[in-house]
Design a protein around this motif. Structure first.
Motif, PDB file in Angstrom:
ATOM      1  N   ILE A 594       0.902  -1.308  -0.013  1.00  0.00           N
ATOM      2  CA  ILE A 594       0.067   0.001  -0.039  1.00  0.00           C
ATOM      3  C   ILE A 594       0.847   1.315   0.088  1.00  0.00           C
ATOM      4  CG2 ILE A 594      -1.424   1.115   1.436  1.00  0.00           C
ATOM      5  CD1 ILE A 594      -2.478  -1.414   2.267  1.00  0.00           C
ATOM      6  N   ARG A 597       2.690   1.704  -3.323  1.00  0.00           N
ATOM      7  CA  ARG A 597       1.937   2.026  -4.459  1.00  0.00           C
ATOM      8  C   ARG A 597       1.606   3.858  -4.219  1.00  0.00           C
ATOM      9  NH1 ARG A 597      -0.120  -2.703  -3.921  1.00  0.00           N
ATOM     10  NH2 ARG A 597      -1.849  -2.180  -2.533  1.00  0.00           N
ATOM     11  N   LEU A 601      -5.863   8.223  -3.955  1.00  0.00           N
ATOM     12  CA  LEU A 601      -7.189   8.170  -3.605  1.00  0.00           C
ATOM     13  C   LEU A 601      -7.591   9.090  -2.510  1.00  0.00           C
ATOM     14  CD1 LEU A 601     -10.102   7.050  -3.931  1.00  0.00           C
ATOM     15  CD2 LEU A 601      -9.343   4.945  -2.528  1.00  0.00           C
ATOM     16  N   THR A 602      -6.801   9.005  -1.401  1.00  0.00           N
ATOM     17  CA  THR A 602      -7.404   9.723  -0.380  1.00  0.00           C
ATOM     18  C   THR A 602      -6.966  11.290  -0.286  1.00  0.00           C
ATOM     19  OG1 THR A 602      -5.392   9.392   0.930  1.00  0.00           O
ATOM     20  CG2 THR A 602      -7.073   7.847   1.386  1.00  0.00           C
ATOM     21  N   PHE A 605      -9.709  12.265  -3.599  1.00  0.00           N
ATOM     22  CA  PHE A 605     -11.400  12.004  -3.500  1.00  0.00           C
ATOM     23  C   PHE A 605     -12.096  13.367  -2.994  1.00  0.00           C
ATOM     24  CE2 PHE A 605     -14.725  10.205  -1.146  1.00  0.00           C
ATOM     25  CZ  PHE A 605     -15.658   9.976  -1.914  1.00  0.00           C
ATOM     26  N   ASP A 606     -12.928  13.591  -3.587  1.00  0.00           N
ATOM     27  CA  ASP A 606     -13.802  14.714  -3.225  1.00  0.00           C
ATOM     28  C   ASP A 606     -14.898  14.356  -2.084  1.00  0.00           C
ATOM     29  OD1 ASP A 606     -15.708  16.707  -2.849  1.00  0.00           O
ATOM     30  OD2 ASP A 606     -16.312  17.072  -4.753  1.00  0.00           O
ATOM     31  N   ALA A 608     -17.391  15.202  -0.875  1.00  0.00           N
ATOM     32  CA  ALA A 608     -18.654  15.261  -1.290  1.00  0.00           C
ATOM     33  C   ALA A 608     -19.306  14.032  -1.481  1.00  0.00           C
ATOM     34  CB  ALA A 608     -19.078  16.237  -2.435  1.00  0.00           C
ATOM     35  N   GLY A 609     -18.483  12.978  -1.818  1.00  0.00           N
ATOM     36  CA  GLY A 609     -18.898  11.588  -2.051  1.00  0.00           C
ATOM     37  C   GLY A 609     -19.198  10.768  -1.011  1.00  0.00           C
ATOM     38  N   PHE A 610     -18.939  11.330   0.084  1.00  0.00           N
ATOM     39  CA  PHE A 610     -19.107  10.358   1.407  1.00  0.00           C
ATOM     40  C   PHE A 610     -20.381  10.513   1.869  1.00  0.00           C
ATOM     41  CE2 PHE A 610     -14.404  11.280   2.819  1.00  0.00           C
ATOM     42  CZ  PHE A 610     -14.008   9.933   2.592  1.00  0.00           C
TER      43      PHE A 610
ATOM     44  N   ARG B 362      -9.773  10.769   5.648  1.00  0.00           N
ATOM     45  CA  ARG B 362     -10.434  10.377   4.478  1.00  0.00           C
ATOM     46  C   ARG B 362     -10.161   8.659   4.449  1.00  0.00           C
ATOM     47  NH1 ARG B 362      -9.285  14.375  -0.454  1.00  0.00           N
ATOM     48  NH2 ARG B 362     -10.180  16.292   0.679  1.00  0.00           N
ATOM     49  N   ARG B 363      -9.085   8.496   4.963  1.00  0.00           N
ATOM     50  CA  ARG B 363      -8.646   6.877   4.800  1.00  0.00           C
ATOM     51  C   ARG B 363      -9.657   6.179   5.891  1.00  0.00           C
ATOM     52  NH1 ARG B 363      -5.926   3.506   8.124  1.00  0.00           N
ATOM     53  NH2 ARG B 363      -5.356   5.095   9.304  1.00  0.00           N
ATOM     54  N   LEU B 365     -12.647   7.356   6.904  1.00  0.00           N
ATOM     55  CA  LEU B 365     -13.903   7.311   6.509  1.00  0.00           C
ATOM     56  C   LEU B 365     -14.180   6.153   5.038  1.00  0.00           C
ATOM     57  CD1 LEU B 365     -14.508  11.306   6.618  1.00  0.00           C
ATOM     58  CD2 LEU B 365     -15.211   9.484   8.075  1.00  0.00           C
ATOM     59  N   LEU B 366     -13.046   6.444   4.244  1.00  0.00           N
ATOM     60  CA  LEU B 366     -13.523   5.523   3.355  1.00  0.00           C
ATOM     61  C   LEU B 366     -13.332   3.947   3.581  1.00  0.00           C
ATOM     62  CD1 LEU B 366     -11.163   6.768   0.301  1.00  0.00           C
ATOM     63  CD2 LEU B 366     -13.358   6.319   0.232  1.00  0.00           C
ATOM     64  N   LYS B 369     -16.900   3.508   5.127  1.00  0.00           N
ATOM     65  CA  LYS B 369     -17.767   3.422   3.778  1.00  0.00           C
ATOM     66  C   LYS B 369     -17.748   2.157   3.031  1.00  0.00           C
ATOM     67  CE  LYS B 369     -18.891   5.704  -0.415  1.00  0.00           C
ATOM     68  NZ  LYS B 369     -20.457   6.176  -0.253  1.00  0.00           N
ATOM     69  N   ALA B 568     -21.773  13.125  -7.079  1.00  0.00           N
ATOM     70  CA  ALA B 568     -20.802  12.668  -5.941  1.00  0.00           C
ATOM     71  C   ALA B 568     -21.097  11.419  -5.395  1.00  0.00           C
ATOM     72  CB  ALA B 568     -21.038  13.799  -4.916  1.00  0.00           C
ATOM     73  N   PHE B 569     -22.400  10.954  -5.356  1.00  0.00           N
ATOM     74  CA  PHE B 569     -22.804   9.643  -4.689  1.00  0.00           C
ATOM     75  C   PHE B 569     -22.228   8.557  -5.649  1.00  0.00           C
ATOM     76  CE2 PHE B 569     -25.469   5.897  -5.012  1.00  0.00           C
ATOM     77  CZ  PHE B 569     -25.663   5.530  -3.910  1.00  0.00           C
ATOM     78  N   ALA B 571     -19.700   8.935  -7.553  1.00  0.00           N
ATOM     79  CA  ALA B 571     -18.099   9.062  -7.346  1.00  0.00           C
ATOM     80  C   ALA B 571     -17.717   8.238  -6.082  1.00  0.00           C
ATOM     81  CB  ALA B 571     -17.589  10.301  -7.348  1.00  0.00           C
ATOM     82  N   GLY B 572     -18.335   8.327  -5.008  1.00  0.00           N
ATOM     83  CA  GLY B 572     -18.336   7.862  -3.701  1.00  0.00           C
ATOM     84  C   GLY B 572     -18.264   6.215  -3.997  1.00  0.00           C
ATOM     85  N   ALA B 575     -15.143   5.369  -5.527  1.00  0.00           N
ATOM     86  CA  ALA B 575     -13.837   5.592  -4.541  1.00  0.00           C
ATOM     87  C   ALA B 575     -14.023   4.212  -3.626  1.00  0.00           C
ATOM     88  CB  ALA B 575     -13.868   6.821  -3.732  1.00  0.00           C
ATOM     89  N   ARG B 578     -12.753   1.263  -5.048  1.00  0.00           N
ATOM     90  CA  ARG B 578     -11.355   1.321  -5.368  1.00  0.00           C
ATOM     91  C   ARG B 578     -10.408   1.224  -4.061  1.00  0.00           C
ATOM     92  NH1 ARG B 578      -7.946   6.943  -6.945  1.00  0.00           N
ATOM     93  NH2 ARG B 578      -5.999   5.932  -6.821  1.00  0.00           N
ATOM     94  N   PHE B 579     -11.014   1.717  -2.985  1.00  0.00           N
ATOM     95  CA  PHE B 579     -10.387   1.550  -1.796  1.00  0.00           C
ATOM     96  C   PHE B 579     -10.363   0.220  -1.349  1.00  0.00           C
ATOM     97  CE2 PHE B 579     -10.408   0.992   2.890  1.00  0.00           C
ATOM     98  CZ  PHE B 579      -9.366   1.720   3.139  1.00  0.00           C
ATOM     99  N   GLU B 582      -7.678  -1.723  -3.348  1.00  0.00           N
ATOM    100  CA  GLU B 582      -6.274  -1.242  -3.364  1.00  0.00           C
ATOM    101  C   GLU B 582      -5.849  -1.645  -1.663  1.00  0.00           C
ATOM    102  OE1 GLU B 582      -5.962   2.700  -5.806  1.00  0.00           O
ATOM    103  OE2 GLU B 582      -6.105   3.076  -3.909  1.00  0.00           O
TER     104      GLU B 582
END
Lengths: 610, 610
Positions: A594, A597, A601-602, A605-606, A608-610, B362-363, B365-366, B369, B568-569, B571-572, B575, B578-579, B582
């Motif tokens: 990880i 690479r 992403l973090t 990423f916008d 707003a997509g959460f 963000r990590r 939170l991703l 999610k 945005a939804f 894209a979330g 993402a 992808r998370f 990865e």
């Protein structure tokens, strides 16, 4: 007979067989101690921990600190436990004789504290903070302040705190807004009046000590009356709850009040306060609002000085987390030996077997052993580095200091994350019973959940390790570490049971070295630092893997024994090492992958997509 | 305006865009429903959940169930919430019209329940158990018992329990010792008197429903008076708290008493009891000791019948765990948007930024999610399989049933383990605040810790997946799963953003297939089953990886939109996929490696070494 909370052989192996305490005791600084005096101290610590700390573990959880007329009351059993702790000289243990201390090596002191923390981590927080506070004062404060504040702490009469965070500034100390306004001087030196709020203050108030010595970060306004932005403007102040001898206001209650208590998920015995400094509503020393404080160290030097205490506190957090994991592990072993349920897979009939005989339960126990004993070993290794840095042969001091600095974020985080994981597994071994408050494991789990947060979150430790300690470092300490790893690898190569693991460890560290070189060459530290937590995870597991292999080498090299308990003990060390290499080390490659690479992403990423 | 606990788009995407609820509604069984009626039901569920379930979330934690003169009292707000739940027809929702139900698809019902569970998992446990109980009765019990017990449950007047475990027999039901002695018959059929203790009975007593219908596993003694060892001797009995119409003792209080309440770490709103059956000390129906019960299903058929309810309960546990993870995730997102602290790495000065703009946050939170929405998707996918199995085209029913059976241990465990991991990260995002009881995330974490334990521990689920569902299975359902994975891979291959992940997924499943073949060929299932939990971990992540890729394919294939929220939804979703690929999918190889090596460590290690 009292059963100590940590098995004597577990500590003895690490101290004597693994970390060669005897060699430390040959340092001139420790000449008054011997293996026998240290073992006697550990024995006493174990008994006091069992008799006074462990006994109120559950009571302190259900009967939380509370406010009575602005004063925090804590469970009387905590008072009694800390009095017993003082009685046997534990407050004085790590201090030099010239300030009334016992001049015990940090390694031995840590092993003693391990027992108190295993018994009751929340009660242990009071002396942990007090000792750190006094150490800072002894090192940086004037003789008058040492006499008035530190010596009573070393006697266990006063307790100490560290006041860094504010409601709006936790990890980000640059943003603290507490002001310190010059107020002349008196017998204790340059005097200030402090105004502001401090959050998350453990031991911020309690009724167990005669006085409380707060160490407070604050900013002195410039000539324009404004605070200097950033960390450069931060200075450090001693702010006693009751003003001490030498102060113009000696004996007066200082303008520090408890604005509220935090009600935590665990660690409840440690009163955690929001403190208001300088409200002037209840107490006005000398008739004026403003908490009276005395500067320690130079103007703007507050953060580097406080970090002496903070670094030590971080290692103490690691120790507490390790011991929470350890105690859950021992409880789970006992439960698994007693609880009978199910039959062997593939077996037929017969009475239920002890659950310790189910392979999956053994897996849960081996993981706990690997995490808890690995974490304890790591922290004790760091404690030995403290002794080497301060009192060892001159030529090794820089190396010890550098390695300690590199390992500090690991010593704080690894036990916190994996000690908590161990507690999770201890609950699982207990099944439904472990989820009830009739057993201690759920409380251990709740207590331990604090450790990845306080004194710098896991994320903050990752940035420290990868940024300051790696990308921005000359690499000398990493080379030292690599050198020590290689020494272990060379010893393990010759032991048939360990040769494969030696190879894996060597490859793992080569990969880390290559990755660090790659990241330094690639530049763009921002991209690298986005992966800092994964780097910390990989590095931590690789350090513990090294130490497990080293423990196994030592366990496999001891003189032959006929004692079945000792034989089983050594087999346990080898099994935990094997478990770690079979099950845990493979994760390192995932984390390193990880990091390598450097996914964007973090960063991109916008949200707003959460 | 009331904010529902689950975002409408999150449910809408999974139900409509991903799982094609409309196709389900075309089954004749669901002909009275339309997308509009389902959405209206979801809307009502969201409002009732927000207005009555969420509102007492904290109160039910601090004011635990307690005993008053042998009767369990639960928080009045729970009574009111469940009355509101009944009022909008939620108890009736998943039942056929012929028993008074709304005949809603399981998929839609699960989406509705998701909102109640997100709002308050402990309160949701009462209807969850009641519904499962009534479903079992409708399927297996006599008309008289259905009328007397199930119909009032479907109306929400009676609540139900499942009584399996005993203090000495949790996971190991073969060892239950509750006896059921024949006692003639009456208007409800073959009557028995039960004697024994049942442990961990959720909803075992409470004062919110008119009556409580216990479903109890017990053994009928043979002619020699002894119980048949093993599971073959287990039968199932309906034991009402107050005897119901048709019974010779209708209206009399049955001989079932609460021997104690378990005090849990979390999930506290659900009263959890030790029940004594047949003490005869307080209640003696017909003047005799012994809890009066009526057999459901054939002699010795108790376990297979109860497993109908258990399998459904396992999926419900997964749903609850997913929703605890989900709610923590949403709270963490909100907190991270509001909380300002720190500066960008490499940036200079300026005001503090929202912590959602720090890559490491963000990590965190991703990951939440990916875990929470992945878990919800998994459980809803299984709910759709229930509808396919029961009401879909005849030719697809066996396939749906087989796949559901294979996925059930995953649907129970994966959300439990990773939903809990999400809650851990939600606390971390909140920092010290998250560790206090002023915020909900610490309670979500405590609540969720139950889920890897009850209704079959993670270890038990691993044995189920690897043993019964894999090594001892003909492989048809695994082939079905593989076929569906391949379909997703084929769709994803053509989308540039997903092609790499498609390849990785394909390779991952090929590796699982090869491993299963290898393990079957190798024989010695005992050696394989020692690795069952790692197999479960690998399999679970591989299933969720497939579903994340599938969600991403769907999100990437929707009709173009100008709506920024929708953009945005989507894209979330991409993402999170992808998370997952990865950061999470690389773990699968670690677990598969552990399984493939079949280390004998846990089997051969002498536990004296612990």
């Amino acid at each position: 007979m009292t059963t100590p909370p940590v098995r004597a052989r577990d500590l003895g192996f690490l101290l004597h067989d693994w970390l060669d305490l005897e060699a430390l005791l040959a340092y001139p600084h420790f000449q008054d101690h011997s293996v026998e005096t240290v073992d006697a101290m550990l024995d006493i610590a174990g008994r006091v921990a069992a008799d006074t700390f462990l006994t109120h573990y559950k009571a302190a959880d259900s009967q939380e600190p509370h406010l009575v007329e602005g004063q925090v009351r804590i469970l009387p059993a905590i008072h009694q436990a800390l009095a017993a702790f003082a009685e046997v000289g534990m407050f004085a243990a790590p201090f030099d004789a010239e300030v009334g201390g016992l001049q015990l090596p940090q390694l031995a002191y840590s092993a003693a504290m391990a027992q108190f923390m295993a018994a009751n981590v929340a009660t242990s927080a009071y002396p942990m903070l007090t000792t750190g506070n006094a150490k800072l004062l002894v090192r940086y404060a004037s003789e008058a302040l040492v006499k008035a504040c530190a010596l009573p702490e070393i006697e266990g009469r006063y307790f100490g705190t560290m006041c860094l965070s504010e409601p709006q500034a936790g990890s980000s100390l640059a943003d603290i807004a507490t002001r310190a306004v010059p107020d002349g001087d008196d017998g204790l030196g340059a005097r200030y009046r402090l105004f502001g709020n401090k959050m998350w203050i453990s031991g911020g108030d309690q009724d167990a000590s005669e006085n409380i010595i707060h160490l407070v970060l604050a900013k002195v306004p410039g000539p324009d009356g404004k605070l200097i932005p950033g960390t450069q403007g931060i200075s450090l102040f001693v702010v006693p709850k009751v003003l001490v001898e030498g102060s113009e206001y000696a004996g007066q209650r200082n303008d520090v009040v408890v604005a509220g208590l935090n009600h935590k998920m665990g660690y409840r015995g440690t009163a955690n306060c929001l403190l208001n400094f300088g409200e002037g509503a209840h107490y006005r020393p000398g008739g004026l609002a403003g908490a009276v404080g005395y500067r320690v160290g130079g103007m703007g030097q507050g953060l580097p000085i406080m970090f002496q205490m903070m670094n030590s506190a971080r290692i103490s957090v690691g120790l507490g987390a390790a011991m929470l994991g350890y105690r859950g592990y021992r409880l789970a072993v006992d439960y698994a030996r007693d609880r009978r349920q199910g039959r062997p897979i593939g077996g037929r009939g017969g009475p239920p077997i002890a659950i310790i005989d189910h392979p999956d339960v053994r897996r849960l126990l081996l993981a706990q052993k690997a995490y808890a004993e690995g974490a304890l070993a790591l922290v004790l290794y760091c404690a030995r580095l403290v002794d080497e840095e301060l009192h060892g042969p001159a030529e090794g001091r820089d190396e010890a200091a550098g390695l300690l600095s590199l390992l500090t974020p690991i010593a704080k985080t690894w036990p916190s994350e994996w000690g908590l994981a161990a507690n999770d597994l201890a609950i699982q071994v207990h099944g439904g019973y472990g989820y009830t408050r009739d057993f201690d494991v759920e409380q251990l789990y709740r207590d331990n959940r604090l450790n990845p947060i306080h004194e710098g979150t896991t994320g903050v430790q990752g940035l420290d390790l990868m940024g300051r300690k790696t990308l921005k470092d000359d690499g000398a300490s990493l080379a030292t570490l690599r050198h020590r790893v290689t020494a272990t690898v060379e010893r393990a190569r010759h032991l048939p049971a360990l040769a494969d693991f030696a190879h894996v460890l060597d490859v793992t560290w080569a990969r880390i070295g290559a990755l660090v070189g790659h990241l330094k060459a690639a530049g763009d530290d921002v991209a690298s630092l986005a992966q800092a937590t994964s780097f910390l995870s990989a590095f931590g597991h690789a350090v513990v893997a090294w130490q497990w292999l080293d423990q196994a080498v030592v366990a496999g090299s001891l003189a032959a024994t006929d004692d079945p308990d000792e034989t089983a003990f050594r087999a346990g060390k080898l099994a935990a090492c094997r478990f770690f290499f079979e099950t845990e080390v493979p994760r390192v490659d995932v984390w390193l992958g990880i990091v390598g690479r450097r996914s964007d992403l973090t960063q991109t990423f916008d949200p707003a997509g959460f």
